[in-house]
Design a protein around this motif. Structure first.
Motif, PDB file in Angstrom:
ATOM      1  N   THR A  40      37.762  70.431  34.106  1.00  0.00           N
ATOM      2  CA  THR A  40      38.915  71.280  33.781  1.00  0.00           C
ATOM      3  C   THR A  40      39.999  70.478  33.092  1.00  0.00           C
ATOM      4  O   THR A  40      40.221  69.307  33.423  1.00  0.00           O
ATOM      5  CB  THR A  40      39.476  71.923  35.074  1.00  0.00           C
ATOM      6  OG1 THR A  40      38.436  72.659  35.722  1.00  0.00           O
ATOM      7  CG2 THR A  40      40.636  72.844  34.775  1.00  0.00           C
ATOM      8  N   CYS A  41      40.693  71.116  32.161  1.00  0.00           N
ATOM      9  CA  CYS A  41      41.847  70.484  31.524  1.00  0.00           C
ATOM     10  C   CYS A  41      43.061  71.394  31.683  1.00  0.00           C
ATOM     11  O   CYS A  41      42.997  72.592  31.370  1.00  0.00           O
ATOM     12  CB  CYS A  41      41.592  70.207  30.044  1.00  0.00           C
ATOM     13  SG  CYS A  41      42.868  69.140  29.309  1.00  0.00           S
ATOM     14  N   LEU A  42      44.148  70.829  32.181  1.00  0.00           N
ATOM     15  CA  LEU A  42      45.421  71.532  32.334  1.00  0.00           C
ATOM     16  C   LEU A  42      46.300  71.163  31.145  1.00  0.00           C
ATOM     17  O   LEU A  42      46.571  69.985  30.907  1.00  0.00           O
ATOM     18  CB  LEU A  42      46.074  71.124  33.660  1.00  0.00           C
ATOM     19  CG  LEU A  42      47.452  71.710  33.975  1.00  0.00           C
ATOM     20  CD1 LEU A  42      47.405  73.235  34.026  1.00  0.00           C
ATOM     21  CD2 LEU A  42      47.946  71.154  35.319  1.00  0.00           C
ATOM     22  N   VAL A  43      46.729  72.167  30.393  1.00  0.00           N
ATOM     23  CA  VAL A  43      47.393  71.944  29.108  1.00  0.00           C
ATOM     24  C   VAL A  43      48.840  72.422  29.164  1.00  0.00           C
ATOM     25  O   VAL A  43      49.116  73.566  29.548  1.00  0.00           O
ATOM     26  CB  VAL A  43      46.653  72.675  27.977  1.00  0.00           C
ATOM     27  CG1 VAL A  43      47.335  72.425  26.633  1.00  0.00           C
ATOM     28  CG2 VAL A  43      45.186  72.238  27.926  1.00  0.00           C
ATOM     29  N   GLU A  44      49.730  71.540  28.739  1.00  0.00           N
ATOM     30  CA  GLU A  44      51.152  71.876  28.637  1.00  0.00           C
ATOM     31  C   GLU A  44      51.502  72.032  27.161  1.00  0.00           C
ATOM     32  O   GLU A  44      51.117  71.199  26.336  1.00  0.00           O
ATOM     33  CB  GLU A  44      51.977  70.741  29.261  1.00  0.00           C
ATOM     34  CG  GLU A  44      53.470  70.929  29.234  1.00  0.00           C
ATOM     35  CD  GLU A  44      54.178  69.768  29.925  1.00  0.00           C
ATOM     36  OE1 GLU A  44      54.737  69.978  31.008  1.00  0.00           O
ATOM     37  OE2 GLU A  44      54.139  68.658  29.373  1.00  0.00           O
ATOM     38  N   VAL A  45      52.222  73.107  26.793  1.00  0.00           N
ATOM     39  CA  VAL A  45      52.519  73.331  25.379  1.00  0.00           C
ATOM     40  C   VAL A  45      53.999  73.245  25.040  1.00  0.00           C
ATOM     41  O   VAL A  45      54.358  73.283  23.867  1.00  0.00           O
ATOM     42  CB  VAL A  45      51.980  74.705  24.905  1.00  0.00           C
ATOM     43  CG1 VAL A  45      50.482  74.804  25.097  1.00  0.00           C
ATOM     44  CG2 VAL A  45      52.701  75.851  25.602  1.00  0.00           C
ATOM     45  N   GLU A  46      54.859  73.128  26.044  1.00  0.00           N
ATOM     46  CA  GLU A  46      56.298  73.139  25.768  1.00  0.00           C
ATOM     47  C   GLU A  46      56.964  71.775  25.947  1.00  0.00           C
ATOM     48  O   GLU A  46      58.182  71.658  25.795  1.00  0.00           O
ATOM     49  CB  GLU A  46      56.985  74.171  26.659  1.00  0.00           C
ATOM     50  CG  GLU A  46      56.535  75.599  26.361  1.00  0.00           C
ATOM     51  CD  GLU A  46      57.267  76.625  27.185  1.00  0.00           C
ATOM     52  OE1 GLU A  46      58.059  77.381  26.616  1.00  0.00           O
ATOM     53  OE2 GLU A  46      57.039  76.667  28.417  1.00  0.00           O
ATOM     54  N   GLY A  47      56.189  70.747  26.275  1.00  0.00           N
ATOM     55  CA  GLY A  47      56.727  69.398  26.344  1.00  0.00           C
ATOM     56  C   GLY A  47      57.785  69.178  27.403  1.00  0.00           C
ATOM     57  O   GLY A  47      58.645  68.300  27.252  1.00  0.00           O
ATOM     58  N   ARG A  48      57.729  69.929  28.495  1.00  0.00           N
ATOM     59  CA  ARG A  48      58.757  69.798  29.534  1.00  0.00           C
ATOM     60  C   ARG A  48      58.406  68.756  30.605  1.00  0.00           C
ATOM     61  O   ARG A  48      59.189  68.504  31.497  1.00  0.00           O
ATOM     62  CB  ARG A  48      58.998  71.163  30.198  1.00  0.00           C
ATOM     63  CG  ARG A  48      59.591  72.182  29.237  1.00  0.00           C
ATOM     64  CD  ARG A  48      59.933  73.497  29.928  1.00  0.00           C
ATOM     65  NE  ARG A  48      58.733  74.211  30.350  1.00  0.00           N
ATOM     66  CZ  ARG A  48      58.457  74.512  31.602  1.00  0.00           C
ATOM     67  NH1 ARG A  48      59.244  74.138  32.585  1.00  0.00           N
ATOM     68  NH2 ARG A  48      57.345  75.167  31.900  1.00  0.00           N
ATOM     69  N   GLN A  49      57.205  68.189  30.537  1.00  0.00           N
ATOM     70  CA  GLN A  49      56.752  67.192  31.509  1.00  0.00           C
ATOM     71  C   GLN A  49      56.782  67.727  32.951  1.00  0.00           C
ATOM     72  O   GLN A  49      57.007  66.987  33.902  1.00  0.00           O
ATOM     73  CB  GLN A  49      57.577  65.910  31.397  1.00  0.00           C
ATOM     74  CG  GLN A  49      57.361  65.149  30.106  1.00  0.00           C
ATOM     75  CD  GLN A  49      55.917  64.663  29.947  1.00  0.00           C
ATOM     76  OE1 GLN A  49      55.259  64.295  30.918  1.00  0.00           O
ATOM     77  NE2 GLN A  49      55.430  64.677  28.711  1.00  0.00           N
ATOM     78  N   THR A  50      56.518  69.013  33.084  1.00  0.00           N
ATOM     79  CA  THR A  50      56.484  69.616  34.420  1.00  0.00           C
ATOM     80  C   THR A  50      55.390  69.006  35.273  1.00  0.00           C
ATOM     81  O   THR A  50      55.589  68.686  36.452  1.00  0.00           O
ATOM     82  CB  THR A  50      56.263  71.138  34.297  1.00  0.00           C
ATOM     83  OG1 THR A  50      57.312  71.710  33.526  1.00  0.00           O
ATOM     84  CG2 THR A  50      56.219  71.790  35.673  1.00  0.00           C
ATOM     85  N   PHE A  51      54.218  68.809  34.700  1.00  0.00           N
ATOM     86  CA  PHE A  51      53.075  68.369  35.487  1.00  0.00           C
ATOM     87  C   PHE A  51      53.122  66.887  35.820  1.00  0.00           C
ATOM     88  O   PHE A  51      52.644  66.474  36.880  1.00  0.00           O
ATOM     89  CB  PHE A  51      51.781  68.724  34.759  1.00  0.00           C
ATOM     90  CG  PHE A  51      51.602  70.200  34.548  1.00  0.00           C
ATOM     91  CD1 PHE A  51      51.713  71.085  35.606  1.00  0.00           C
ATOM     92  CD2 PHE A  51      51.356  70.708  33.284  1.00  0.00           C
ATOM     93  CE1 PHE A  51      51.563  72.444  35.425  1.00  0.00           C
ATOM     94  CE2 PHE A  51      51.208  72.073  33.086  1.00  0.00           C
ATOM     95  CZ  PHE A  51      51.311  72.943  34.160  1.00  0.00           C
ATOM     96  N   SER A  52      53.665  66.073  34.946  1.00  0.00           N
ATOM     97  CA  SER A  52      53.777  64.647  35.278  1.00  0.00           C
ATOM     98  C   SER A  52      54.695  64.464  36.479  1.00  0.00           C
ATOM     99  O   SER A  52      54.448  63.616  37.338  1.00  0.00           O
ATOM    100  CB  SER A  52      54.288  63.845  34.075  1.00  0.00           C
ATOM    101  OG  SER A  52      55.587  64.252  33.706  1.00  0.00           O
ATOM    102  N   ARG A  53      55.742  65.269  36.556  1.00  0.00           N
ATOM    103  CA  ARG A  53      56.632  65.200  37.727  1.00  0.00           C
ATOM    104  C   ARG A  53      55.969  65.787  38.957  1.00  0.00           C
ATOM    105  O   ARG A  53      56.081  65.238  40.061  1.00  0.00           O
ATOM    106  CB  ARG A  53      57.945  65.933  37.437  1.00  0.00           C
ATOM    107  CG  ARG A  53      58.817  65.263  36.378  1.00  0.00           C
ATOM    108  CD  ARG A  53      60.202  65.881  36.345  1.00  0.00           C
ATOM    109  NE  ARG A  53      60.166  67.289  35.990  1.00  0.00           N
ATOM    110  CZ  ARG A  53      60.230  67.756  34.758  1.00  0.00           C
ATOM    111  NH1 ARG A  53      60.315  66.915  33.736  1.00  0.00           N
ATOM    112  NH2 ARG A  53      60.206  69.055  34.523  1.00  0.00           N
TER     113      ARG A  53
END
Length: 324
Positions: A40-53
């Motif tokens: 699975t790949c979780l993709v962020e498109v708005e560059g908010r770095q939500t998932f890294s946090r």
């Protein structure tokens, strides 16, 4: 689509009104898919770095990194997507390196509405179609934390708008391939996230209708932060039948909880607020059920001082339970 099929979606586009927890739901869905053995790949498109946090990782970028077993993540960037596109389809490796950070590219993507969205969706399609040496798809599931409902229709309509503007050539061919992916129910599904509150429910209903007019498959609406029913019928009746503060204080005292009238008043107010929220939930659930035929999938309110990966894992449990 049944709720049991949520983990079988190849490309899940998760959207919702700002503040309803769409990013959290996307993360939980991706974790659940990876737990069941799907790459699975979780993709962020708005560059908010939500998932890294959220997951306590290094900042995400255009590189696909495995941050949990079987679970990858990346943050999409229009300029990097364009550079990859030029290299992949035109073999223009040197040129592709030059365009990153080029002011001319920024001007072009600003002057042509929707081109950034086409580039982002194009990268998702590349990932969805990518195959390994054995011929199998590289990813079994791609979960996209898509733009909120206020922007999702324009985001998804960008490839179709491009095909209307460009009638021939490779650009039109690539744009049409994106339209084909988005409108294929065997490949792509939009998942809307809402709260059982009036404004989010209204926006969810409007967005569902708009997405269906585009030809998109819309899955069960994910209802987030659902409060449990804490009061039995007799307790509910006691709270709503003009319960006196002094009487409540005596009842608590008899149960071994010594409180003054100020504390008893706070408890009484809190209990009645809870009942009002439960009543609102019931009416909003009824409204959704009345106007939707896609079904509802409910996730509970989770209380935590610091909502992070462990709490997302609890929500992932619910997706797994529905799938089994």
């Amino acid at each position: 689509m049944d709720t049991a099929d949520l983990l079988d979606i190849r490309v899940a586009l998760v959207t919702g009104k700002g503040g309803v927890g769409k990013s959290t739901v996307a993360a939980a869905l991706a974790i659940a898919a990876a737990r069941t053995g799907r790459r699975t790949c979780l993709v962020e498109v708005e560059g908010r770095q939500t998932f890294s946090r959220l997951f306590g990782t290094q900042p995400w970028d255009f590189s696909e990194r495995e941050f949990r077993p079987g679970l990858y993540g990346l943050s999409l960037d229009p300029e990097a997507s364009l550079a990859e596109y030029l290299e992949m389809f035109y073999g223009a490796k040197r040129i592709s390196k030059l365009v990153v950070g080029n002011a001319a590219v920024e001007f072009a993507t600003t002057a042509a509405p929707g081109i950034k969205d086409v580039l982002l969706i194009g990268k998702v399609r590349e990932m969805e179609r990518r195959r390994d040496d054995d011929g199998r798809f590289h990813y079994d599931s791609i979960v996209v934390d898509a733009p909120p409902t206020g922007r999702i229709v324009n985001f998804l309509r960008a490839p179709e708008a491009t095909t209307e503007l460009v009638s021939v050539g490779p650009v039109r061919h690539q744009a049409q391939s994106l339209v084909d992916m988005l409108l294929d129910p065997a490949r792509t599904c939009a998942l809307l996230v809402t709260l059982l509150e009036e404004m989010p429910v209204t926006e969810t209903l409007e967005s569902t209708e708009a997405l269906r007019r585009l030809g998109m498959q819309v899955g069960p609406v994910v209802v987030n932060r659902v409060l449990p029913r804490r009061f039995a019928d007799d307790e509910r009746k006691a709270l709503t039948d003009d319960l006196e503060v002094e009487h409540l204080a005596r009842v608590l005292d008899g149960a071994g909880l010594e409180v003054d009238t100020d504390a008893a008043q706070l408890l009484l107010d809190r209990g009645r607020e809870e009942l009002a929220r439960i009543d609102l939930q019931d009416s909003m659930r009824e409204r959704l059920t009345e106007h939707l035929d896609s079904g509802l999938f409910e996730l509970p309110e989770i209380y935590a001082d610091d909502f992070a990966a462990d709490e997302v894992g609890l929500l992932a449990d619910r997706f797994e339970e529905a799938w089994q």
